[in-house]
Write an enzyme that holds these catalytic residues in place. Structure first.
Site, PDB file in Angstrom:
ATOM      1  N   HIS A  17       0.835  -1.208   0.000  1.00  0.00           N
ATOM      2  CA  HIS A  17       0.000   0.000   0.000  1.00  0.00           C
ATOM      3  C   HIS A  17       0.871   1.260   0.000  1.00  0.00           C
ATOM      4  CE1 HIS A  17       0.677   0.680   4.271  1.00  0.00           C
ATOM      5  NE2 HIS A  17       0.226  -0.512   4.573  1.00  0.00           N
ATOM      6  N   HIS A  20       3.877   1.613   2.335  1.00  0.00           N
ATOM      7  CA  HIS A  20       5.077   0.878   1.894  1.00  0.00           C
ATOM      8  C   HIS A  20       5.757   1.642   0.755  1.00  0.00           C
ATOM      9  CE1 HIS A  20       2.480  -2.790   3.169  1.00  0.00           C
ATOM     10  NE2 HIS A  20       3.111  -2.287   4.209  1.00  0.00           N
ATOM     11  N   CYS A 125      -1.153  -8.135  20.130  1.00  0.00           N
ATOM     12  CA  CYS A 125      -1.806  -7.586  18.935  1.00  0.00           C
ATOM     13  C   CYS A 125      -1.138  -8.207  17.711  1.00  0.00           C
ATOM     14  CB  CYS A 125      -1.670  -6.067  18.905  1.00  0.00           C
ATOM     15  SG  CYS A 125      -2.237  -5.393  17.325  1.00  0.00           S
ATOM     16  N   CYS A 128       0.304  -5.535  15.167  1.00  0.00           N
ATOM     17  CA  CYS A 128       1.656  -5.022  15.441  1.00  0.00           C
ATOM     18  C   CYS A 128       2.651  -6.166  15.610  1.00  0.00           C
ATOM     19  CB  CYS A 128       1.698  -4.234  16.749  1.00  0.00           C
ATOM     20  SG  CYS A 128       0.639  -2.803  16.804  1.00  0.00           S
ATOM     21  N   HIS A 146      -4.644  -0.676  15.514  1.00  0.00           N
ATOM     22  CA  HIS A 146      -5.444  -1.734  14.877  1.00  0.00           C
ATOM     23  C   HIS A 146      -6.763  -1.909  15.628  1.00  0.00           C
ATOM     24  CE1 HIS A 146      -1.191  -2.636  13.875  1.00  0.00           C
ATOM     25  NE2 HIS A 146      -1.713  -2.798  12.684  1.00  0.00           N
ATOM     26  N   LYS A 296      -6.064   6.705   9.876  1.00  0.00           N
ATOM     27  CA  LYS A 296      -4.864   5.991   9.478  1.00  0.00           C
ATOM     28  C   LYS A 296      -5.212   4.958   8.419  1.00  0.00           C
ATOM     29  CE  LYS A 296      -1.840   2.446  10.945  1.00  0.00           C
ATOM     30  NZ  LYS A 296      -1.324   1.533  11.938  1.00  0.00           N
ATOM     31  N   LYS A 299      -4.433  -1.963   6.189  1.00  0.00           N
ATOM     32  CA  LYS A 299      -5.069  -3.084   5.508  1.00  0.00           C
ATOM     33  C   LYS A 299      -6.327  -3.467   6.280  1.00  0.00           C
ATOM     34  CE  LYS A 299      -0.369  -4.457   4.744  1.00  0.00           C
ATOM     35  NZ  LYS A 299       0.731  -5.045   5.507  1.00  0.00           N
TER      36      LYS A 299
HETATM   37  N1  MSP Z   1       7.456  -5.896   9.224  1.00  0.00           N
HETATM   38  C1  MSP Z   1       7.482  -4.728  10.030  1.00  0.00           C
HETATM   39  C2  MSP Z   1       8.791  -3.965   9.875  1.00  0.00           C
HETATM   40  C3  MSP Z   1      10.021  -4.772  10.158  1.00  0.00           C
HETATM   41  S1  MSP Z   1      11.467  -3.860   9.853  1.00  0.00           S
HETATM   42  C4  MSP Z   1      12.703  -4.776  10.471  1.00  0.00           C
HETATM   43  C5  MSP Z   1       6.329  -3.818   9.669  1.00  0.00           C
HETATM   44  N2  MSP Z   1       5.798  -3.977   8.443  1.00  0.00           N
HETATM   45  S2  MSP Z   1       4.561  -3.157   7.828  1.00  0.00           S
HETATM   46  O1  MSP Z   1       4.154  -3.842   6.626  1.00  0.00           O
HETATM   47  O2  MSP Z   1       3.562  -2.958   8.810  1.00  0.00           O
HETATM   48  O3  MSP Z   1       5.171  -1.799   7.341  1.00  0.00           O
HETATM   49  C6  MSP Z   1       5.499  -0.802   8.245  1.00  0.00           C
HETATM   50  C7  MSP Z   1       6.078   0.406   7.559  1.00  0.00           C
HETATM   51  O4  MSP Z   1       5.313   0.782   6.409  1.00  0.00           O
HETATM   52  C8  MSP Z   1       5.991   1.629   8.452  1.00  0.00           C
HETATM   53  O5  MSP Z   1       6.990   1.755   9.367  1.00  0.00           O
HETATM   54  C9  MSP Z   1       6.095   2.698   7.432  1.00  0.00           C
HETATM   55  O6  MSP Z   1       7.433   2.726   6.991  1.00  0.00           O
HETATM   56  C10 MSP Z   1       5.205   2.175   6.340  1.00  0.00           C
HETATM   57  N3  MSP Z   1       3.818   2.560   6.554  1.00  0.00           N
HETATM   58  C11 MSP Z   1       2.765   1.721   6.754  1.00  0.00           C
HETATM   59  N4  MSP Z   1       1.628   2.457   6.772  1.00  0.00           N
HETATM   60  C12 MSP Z   1       1.914   3.760   6.624  1.00  0.00           C
HETATM   61  C13 MSP Z   1       1.164   4.933   6.399  1.00  0.00           C
HETATM   62  N5  MSP Z   1      -0.144   4.950   6.428  1.00  0.00           N
HETATM   63  N6  MSP Z   1       1.841   6.074   6.118  1.00  0.00           N
HETATM   64  C14 MSP Z   1       3.197   6.103   5.972  1.00  0.00           C
HETATM   65  N7  MSP Z   1       3.922   5.009   6.146  1.00  0.00           N
HETATM   66  C15 MSP Z   1       3.366   3.886   6.707  1.00  0.00           C
HETATM   67  O7  MSP Z   1       5.977  -2.998  10.490  1.00  0.00           O
END
Ligand code: MSP
Length: 511
Positions: A17, A20, A125, A128, A146, A296, A299
């Site tokens: 999304h 990412h 959770c 997270c 969440h 926010k 997914k």
């Molecule tokens: N798998 C863990 C990270 C492990 S790193 C060793 C994780 N993954 S995640 O798929 O949830 O992605 C988290 C990251 O995606 C966030 O820290 C951020 O970089 C990005 N984002 C996810 N949602 C976001 C927004 N709505 N806005 C901006 N960035 C965000 O956590």
């Protein structure tokens, strides 16, 4: 000089999304910036493939774990390729080398007496992938990030890493290294988190509940906790512990969203200290993109803006531009298809693309298809091109992630100045009289050359369209291969023939 830039590795329980896309695009911008500044760079992004929520998604898909993970990894890669994210290494935590090193670290910590086994009762959770304290929950007793997920109550025997003993050392590290966390607001937040003693960190999951993970080397009934496993990617990407990683590791800069500050700012540096490695050089933290309704995007909430749809509608540069320009460093920012359309039409289209077309086409029709030769510069010319030069030149030094929006803003201001200059000089009037033809040539040259230097800076943010413009002006490459980019004025070659001038950002209206 080296620069190692990482993104978080993303859970693969759903398609990529905007969040990412954001962090990976910012990493790409920093990589392009450091390369332009003469650094040797390495940038990594990829997938976090273990843990409960990935396992649940794999089981639901009906595919084998192996096929599900491969399908998602290919999808993330495809989207990042589409966004022109120039990663040097695409991480998959299911890769054997990575898994072996995670197990080695576990064994080392066990041998050092830092791991204990004990009964744990707590709330978990899966969103997270973290245990929560009651004080972490919202009024409804849910995880604030969440809120639609029902928290799990767990009561089980697990392995824990003792981290409290490292708290003071970590605080000292943060104090001694003022730029360890940027921007500073997140440094303060991290120091606040470290005011309370740290609970032992659970580093295992019983196999009967979660089997998608790295088996614990000292107890086959458990796999490694997904966060412990995932963080280690930052080392294994460099071939750690084989020699050669050190120089890269010293330059390591982790880009993260604010949601994962605790894991990166507390657990990870402590894990590193416990194995005798130094913490990363910097954590660069960004806020959140909020979707429709100021909520926010997640997914779980289903209000995500799909990066693929945006690329199909407006192209990758439009998305990259919007993200770079509009992420605030002090608060969350809003995103929607409509906001992207507006930025695309009004800024990329009207301010940037339009001026390029007008000046380019003018040169073609009035100066025999060629870049005109400029005469002496007037004060207005000097002032205008100086503003363009300054805005572009700030892309020649290494900058930090949180500076990207203000640097983009300075470029927009420079385009505004250039548009006003073009309108005030009115070359279409100057061309009418023989005595002002030379003046007309100067105005066109100054305009095109200012556009050229701005595109040289902007190619770090919008590489495809900036390079399209630079190619038309005959100004690629901007620096000899492997050398730093040195922005200069007057790099346009007078007399050079111009090709057909393509519209860089065709106007896109709603259907
Ligand atoms: N798998 C863990 C990270 C492990 S790193 C060793 C994780 N993954 S995640 O798929 O949830 O992605 C988290 C990251 O995606 C966030 O820290 C951020 O970089 C990005 N984002 C996810 N949602 C976001 C927004 N709505 N806005 C901006 N960035 C965000 O956590």
């Amino acid at each position: 000089m080296k620069s190692y830039i990482t993104t978080p590795i993303y859970y693969v329980n759903a398609a990529p999304h905007i969040g990412h896309a954001h962090t990976s695009i910012m990493a790409d911008i920093l990589k392009r910036n450091r390369t332009a500044a003469g650094f040797e760079t390495k940038m990594t992004t990829g997938c976090d493939e273990h843990g409960q929520k990935n396992q649940d998604a794999a089981r639901e898909s009906g595919l084998s774990d192996h096929d599900y993970l491969a399908m998602r990894a290919a999808e993330f890669r495809r989207v990042f390729d589409m966004l022109n994210v120039g990663y040097d290494f695409f991480v998959r935590t299911s890769r054997p080398f990575h898994m072996e090193q995670v197990a080695c670290i576990q064994q080392r910590l066990m041998d050092a007496g830092l791991i204990v086994k004990k009964q744990y009762t707590g709330i978990y959770c899966t969103g997270c992938e973290q245990f929560k304290k009651l004080s972490d929950l919202n009024e409804a007793g849910r995880c604030p990030d969440h809120p639609t997920l029902v928290l799990e109550e767990l009561d089980e025997l697990n392995y824990f890493l003792k981290i409290e003993d490292y708290r003071e050392k970590l605080i000292a590290h943060i104090r001694d290294n003022p730029d360890f966390v940027s921007p500073p607001v997140f440094r303060t937040e991290l120091l606040n988190m470290l005011k309370e003693p740290l609970d032992d960190l659970c580093i295992s999951r019983p196999v009967r509940r979660v089997s998608l993970g790295v088996p614990l080397p000292f107890d086959a009934a458990y796999v490694t906790y997904v966060w412990f496993d995932a963080l280690v990617n930052y080392l294994t990407n460099l071939g750690w512990p084989e020699p050669g990683y050190e120089a890269w590791w010293r330059s390591a800069e982790h880009l993260i969203g604010k949601d994962i500050l605790k894991t990166h700012g507390i657990y990870w540096p402590i894990m590193l200290m416990a194995i005798g490695e130094r913490p990363p050089r910097r954590l660069s933290v960004h806020g959140y993109w909020l979707g429709a309704g100021g909520l926010k995007m997640s997914k779980t909430l289903g209000n995500v803006v799909d990066p693929v749809e945006i690329v199909e509608l407006f192209g990758a540069d439009a998305l990259r531009y919007f993200l770079a320009r509009n992420m605030r460093s002090d608060a969350d920012s809003q995103i929607s298809v409509e906001l992207i359309r507006q930025a695309y039409n009004s800024e990329l289209g009207n301010k940037i693309g339009n001026l390029f077309s007008r000046a380019g086409k003018f040169a073609k029709s009035r100066f025999d298809n060629r870049i005109p030769k400029r005469g002496a510069l007037a004060e207005d010319d000097e002032r205008t091109r100086e503003i363009a030069f300054k805005a572009a030149a700030s892309f020649a030094r290494p900058f930090e992630m949180h500076e990207i929006p203000q640097l983009s803003q300075a470029v927009v201001v420079a385009f505004d100045t250039l548009n006003s200059y073009f309108a005030e000089q009115a070359p279409w009037e100057l061309v009418k009289k023989p005595e002002t033809i030379e003046r007309c040539a100067t105005v066109i040259y100054v305009t095109l050359d200012s556009l050229r230097v701005l595109f040289e800076g902007l190619r770090q943010i919008i590489p495809t369209s900036a390079d399209q413009a630079l190619a038309a002006l005959g100004c690629l490459p901007v620096a000899p291969d492997g050398q730093a980019w040195e922005p200069k004025l007057d790099r346009l070659e007078p007399g050079r023939e111009l090709p057909e001038i393509e519209v860089l950002y065709p106007r896109i209206t709603e259907n």
